[in-house]
Design an enzyme around this catalytic site. Structure first.
Site, PDB file in Angstrom:
ATOM      1  N   GLU A  56       0.832  -1.211   0.000  1.00  0.00           N
ATOM      2  CA  GLU A  56       0.000   0.000   0.000  1.00  0.00           C
ATOM      3  C   GLU A  56       0.870   1.267   0.000  1.00  0.00           C
ATOM      4  O   GLU A  56       0.521   2.271   0.597  1.00  0.00           O
ATOM      5  CB  GLU A  56      -0.946  -0.038   1.206  1.00  0.00           C
TER       6      GLU A  56
HETATM    7  C1  LIG Z   1       2.354  -9.584   0.220  1.00  0.00           C
HETATM    8  C2  LIG Z   1       2.109  -8.432  -0.702  1.00  0.00           C
HETATM    9  C3  LIG Z   1       0.798  -8.060  -0.986  1.00  0.00           C
HETATM   10  C4  LIG Z   1       0.553  -7.015  -1.879  1.00  0.00           C
HETATM   11  N1  LIG Z   1      -0.745  -6.705  -2.224  1.00  0.00           N
HETATM   12  C5  LIG Z   1      -0.956  -5.874  -3.273  1.00  0.00           C
HETATM   13  C6  LIG Z   1      -2.274  -5.725  -3.830  1.00  0.00           C
HETATM   14  O1  LIG Z   1      -3.249  -6.272  -3.324  1.00  0.00           O
HETATM   15  N2  LIG Z   1      -2.419  -4.954  -4.935  1.00  0.00           N
HETATM   16  C7  LIG Z   1      -1.367  -4.324  -5.529  1.00  0.00           C
HETATM   17  O2  LIG Z   1      -1.556  -3.662  -6.544  1.00  0.00           O
HETATM   18  N3  LIG Z   1      -0.109  -4.415  -5.010  1.00  0.00           N
HETATM   19  C8  LIG Z   1       0.111  -5.186  -3.907  1.00  0.00           C
HETATM   20  N4  LIG Z   1       1.380  -5.319  -3.399  1.00  0.00           N
HETATM   21  C9  LIG Z   1       2.463  -4.554  -3.993  1.00  0.00           C
HETATM   22  C10 LIG Z   1       3.003  -3.479  -3.065  1.00  0.00           C
HETATM   23  O3  LIG Z   1       2.085  -2.443  -2.901  1.00  0.00           O
HETATM   24  C11 LIG Z   1       4.358  -3.025  -3.644  1.00  0.00           C
HETATM   25  O4  LIG Z   1       5.263  -4.093  -3.430  1.00  0.00           O
HETATM   26  C12 LIG Z   1       4.873  -1.758  -3.002  1.00  0.00           C
HETATM   27  O5  LIG Z   1       4.029  -0.684  -3.319  1.00  0.00           O
HETATM   28  C13 LIG Z   1       6.312  -1.412  -3.438  1.00  0.00           C
HETATM   29  O6  LIG Z   1       6.540  -1.596  -4.787  1.00  0.00           O
HETATM   30  P1  LIG Z   1       7.803  -2.467  -5.256  1.00  0.00           P
HETATM   31  O7  LIG Z   1       7.724  -3.770  -4.530  1.00  0.00           O
HETATM   32  O8  LIG Z   1       7.822  -2.543  -6.731  1.00  0.00           O
HETATM   33  O9  LIG Z   1       9.053  -1.693  -4.714  1.00  0.00           O
HETATM   34  P2  LIG Z   1       9.832  -0.488  -5.466  1.00  0.00           P
HETATM   35  O10 LIG Z   1       8.852   0.498  -5.972  1.00  0.00           O
HETATM   36  O11 LIG Z   1      10.778  -1.093  -6.433  1.00  0.00           O
HETATM   37  O12 LIG Z   1      10.625   0.151  -4.262  1.00  0.00           O
HETATM   38  C14 LIG Z   1      11.878  -0.366  -3.792  1.00  0.00           C
HETATM   39  C15 LIG Z   1      12.437   0.565  -2.713  1.00  0.00           C
HETATM   40  O13 LIG Z   1      12.678   1.859  -3.266  1.00  0.00           O
HETATM   41  C16 LIG Z   1      11.982   2.869  -2.559  1.00  0.00           C
HETATM   42  N5  LIG Z   1      11.470   3.861  -3.505  1.00  0.00           N
HETATM   43  C17 LIG Z   1      10.888   3.642  -4.704  1.00  0.00           C
HETATM   44  N6  LIG Z   1      10.535   4.800  -5.267  1.00  0.00           N
HETATM   45  C18 LIG Z   1      10.880   5.779  -4.425  1.00  0.00           C
HETATM   46  C19 LIG Z   1      10.773   7.193  -4.451  1.00  0.00           C
HETATM   47  N7  LIG Z   1      10.191   7.838  -5.457  1.00  0.00           N
HETATM   48  N8  LIG Z   1      11.255   7.895  -3.390  1.00  0.00           N
HETATM   49  C20 LIG Z   1      11.817   7.261  -2.345  1.00  0.00           C
HETATM   50  N9  LIG Z   1      11.945   5.914  -2.271  1.00  0.00           N
HETATM   51  C21 LIG Z   1      11.485   5.186  -3.297  1.00  0.00           C
HETATM   52  C22 LIG Z   1      10.840   2.131  -1.865  1.00  0.00           C
HETATM   53  O14 LIG Z   1      10.412   2.816  -0.692  1.00  0.00           O
HETATM   54  C23 LIG Z   1      11.466   0.783  -1.554  1.00  0.00           C
HETATM   55  O15 LIG Z   1      12.183   0.852  -0.347  1.00  0.00           O
HETATM   56  C24 LIG Z   1       1.638  -6.319  -2.456  1.00  0.00           C
HETATM   57  C25 LIG Z   1       2.949  -6.673  -2.126  1.00  0.00           C
HETATM   58  C26 LIG Z   1       3.189  -7.722  -1.284  1.00  0.00           C
HETATM   59  C27 LIG Z   1       4.607  -8.114  -0.999  1.00  0.00           C
END
Ligand SMILES: Cc1cc2nc3c(=O)[nH]c(=O)nc-3n(C[C@H](O)[C@H](O)[C@H](O)COP(=O)(O)OP(=O)(O)OC[C@H]3O[C@@H](n4cnc5c(N)ncnc54)[C@H](O)[C@@H]3O)c2cc1C
Length: 580
Positions: free
Chosen positions: A436
């Site tokens: 989220e």
């Molecule tokens: C168990 C689980 C359930 C989930 N459920 C859902 C769901 O129901 N629906 C859905 O759509 N998604 C869902 N997600 C996805 C979840 O919302 C994303 O994993 C999350 O938003 C982060 O995206 P990412 O994993 O691609 O990380 P990334 O975006 O690749 O981020 C990696 C790191 O970089 C940092 N970062 C990235 N961009 C920036 C920025 N602009 N400024 C500062 N820091 C930054 C982040 O804080 C993080 O520490 C789920 C994930 C998991 C693991």
């Protein structure tokens, strides 16, 4: 087996004495809801969570959700528990009465979420996502879609899911590639793959309604080219029954650290039929209705987990005998006598009790924003909710995880092995910091968007509320002194950040959000202390002692946070990327 005591006495104290619940209900025209009705609803909810959800939590974790021939099978007891949950009317608690909801205040919803999270986080996600989806459909869909989808979703007969994330598009949704092509009948064909989709499928019976973000062929690049579509697992047959499988399937279930009972799905949409919700290319704005609901719920997950874990740790600390007493009492004494064990227990409890109050206060602002007859008051309340949403999401999930670890630590080695169930709290709590919108991203939302709401006047109005309560308190009392000093630090830091460069904001954001949260929790302790001073029960005396502990032991952290923030971006920016 672990058991759960719903915090009913705490809820009643907050409703009756701290949050002026009856007065707010009268103010917003919900006079038929008073604190006695609210307390009985919460008592019933607590019973359901303790008796139906807690007992299936451990087996849910060990068994996990499975994929059998392409269909999700939830762990033993989950499907029946969901049907019982619906039968008892819990999915519709705060739902719109126009669609079969009970229209009860949001404060009851958030506290139900707290108890569900304490007992069974995986189960609670089905409810939270269904509610978020029906709220977004209710706010943005065409009337025809609403009349088909909302009644069975509000009743919980059908569940909801939120499909944003793709393997290359997480935080940055501008990168998403899922496509939507118009069909001649006004529907759309959706194609693409989403990952990490919570509650993407279930075996409870009924439909699974996905809200999917995708791009139309003429979409401009970036976030301004994203549209939102309602894509159900089952489409209607000729007789209008929802029996026809749509072109969507679960490709796999993610294997993960915690919430094993939750089916976190890889979803494939192969020209799946969907309908546009809201305006073309304005899907992200519409999805924010759902995302904001989920953000609050995710923060509450942290609160619930910490509260559930605390109960077990406190009970264990009173029974486990180890070592001599610090006053020289020959051992073995109960470990609760040791100063360090008290530090851990009080740390968790001081967050949980103030967090519960802050969640309640914020939920009342949501109710005021929806129902207040004066538009200016409603708008002000909506701003408070907007300001506090990233704070609750991130700080509560961080403190929830930290609380789960501290509660586990109270068990020593027995907390690390599976038997006592403490490691499940830790594994389950962890995700709330990530999904989220990661907590780092929430902090950026706070410093870059929320601090400048209405030219900074929204945050100013929030600080003024705290100052008003400080003004009503005994200026010489330790809690008043500590909250006043912490707020002054926060005001100075806030002024320095308003108008700071993006680089400075990025470096400060997470520390600032923690500082903001500690002051807000301190404010709740001040409010609880103010009424407890006038009470003469052991309950009130305990609240006063907790307020004093928080003021003495936690609020001073705002000094070091202020210093960390003042150090600015330079100490990190001097590194070249290649040096990492
Ligand atoms: C168990 C689980 C359930 C989930 N459920 C859902 C769901 O129901 N629906 C859905 O759509 N998604 C869902 N997600 C996805 C979840 O919302 C994303 O994993 C999350 O938003 C982060 O995206 P990412 O994993 O691609 O990380 P990334 O975006 O690749 O981020 C990696 C790191 O970089 C940092 N970062 C990235 N961009 C920036 C920025 N602009 N400024 C500062 N820091 C930054 C982040 O804080 C993080 O520490 C789920 C994930 C998991 C693991």
């Amino acid at each position: 087996m672990q058991h759960y005591d719903a915090p009913i006495a705490d809820y009643a104290f907050l409703l009756d004495q701290v949050l002026e619940f009856d007065q707010v209900m009268r103010e917003i025209g919900l006079d038929h809801v008073d604190s006695s009705l609210a307390s009985s609803v919460l008592e019933e909810a607590g019973r359901f969570c303790a008796l139906r959800l807690k007992p299936i939590n451990r087996e849910g974790d060990e068994h996990g959700a499975c994929l059998v021939d392409g269909d999700v099978v939830t762990p033993p007891g989950f499907a029946q528990a969901w049907r019982d949950f619906c039968e008892a009317g819990w999915p519709s608690l705060s739902g719109d009465t126009a669609w079969g909801g009970q229209g009860l205040p949001f404060i009851l919803q958030l506290w139900l979420d707290e108890m569900m999270s304490a007992c069974n986080l995986s189960f609670g996600l089905f409810a939270g996502l269904t509610r978020g989806a029906y709220e977004a459909i209710g706010a943005h869909a065409a009337e025809e879609l609403k009349s088909i989808y909302l009644p069975p979703m509000v009743s919980g007969q059908w569940t909801g899911a939120m499909a944003l994330t793709e393997s290359h598009a997480g935080t940055d949704l501008a990168l998403l590639k899922t496509r939507a092509q118009a069909n001649p009948d006004g529907s759309y064909a959706i194609s693409g793959t989403k990952i990490f989709i919570s509650s993407g499928d279930q075996d409870f019976g009924g439909n699974v309604v996905h809200l999917v973000l995708a791009r139309l062929p003429d979409a401009p690049p970036g976030v301004k080219g994203i549209s939102m579509f309602l894509v159900p697992k089952f489409l209607p047959d000729a007789s209008g029954e929802f029996t026809v499988r749509n072109g969507m399937s679960v490709g796999a279930l993610e294997k993960k650290m915690g919430i094993h009972a939750q089916p976190t799905c890889v979803m494939n949409y192969d020209e799946a039929t969907g309908w546009l919700v809201g305006e073309p290319h304005r899907g992200l704005a519409a999805m924010f209705t759902m995302m904001n609901a989920e953000r609050l719920m995710v923060g509450i997950q942290g609160l619930g987990i910490a509260g559930g874990a605390y109960q077990h740790a406190a009970a264990y600390a009173k029974e486990r005998l180890q070592g001599r007493g610090e006053d020289g009492t020959p051992g073995p004494v109960a470990i609760v006598e040791h100063g360090d064990v008290r530090r851990m227990l009080l740390g968790v409890r001081s967050f949980v009790e103030a967090g519960r109050a802050l969640a309640g206060w914020t939920a009342l602002q949501m109710d005021r924003s929806h129902h207040h007859p004066d538009p200016a008051e409603a708008e002000k309340a909506a701003e408070f909710v907007a300001l506090l949403t990233p704070v609750i999401k991130a700080a509560f999930s961080d403190l929830g995880f930290e609380g789960a670890v501290q509660a586990q630590q109270v068990f020593g080695g027995h907390g690390y092995i599976r038997e006592w169930g403490m490691e499940q709290f830790v594994r389950d709590a962890r995700i709330a910091q990530i999904y989220e919108g990661t907590n780092g991203v929430q902090a950026m939302d706070l410093v870059s968007r929320k601090l400048t709401l209405r030219g900074g006047q929204a945050v100013d109005a929030f600080f003024a509320l705290i100052e008003r309560d400080i003004g009503h308190a005994d200026a010489a009392a330790p809690v008043t002194i500590a909250v006043d000093a912490a707020l002054k630090r926060l005001r100075t830091t806030t002024a320095a950040l308003q108008g700071a460069s993006q680089e400075e904001l990025g470096a400060a954001a997470v520390d600032y959000l923690r500082m903001f949260a500690l002051v807000s929790l301190g404010w709740m302790w001040l409010r609880m202390a103010l009424v407890s001073e006038k009470g003469d029960t052991p309950f009130h005396a305990a609240k006063l002692r907790m307020a004093t502990w928080f003021a003495a032991k936690i609020l001073p952290q705002t000094s070091s946070l202020a210093a960390q923030i003042a150090a600015g971006a330079a100490p990190a920016q001097v590194f070249a990327a290649s040096e990492f």
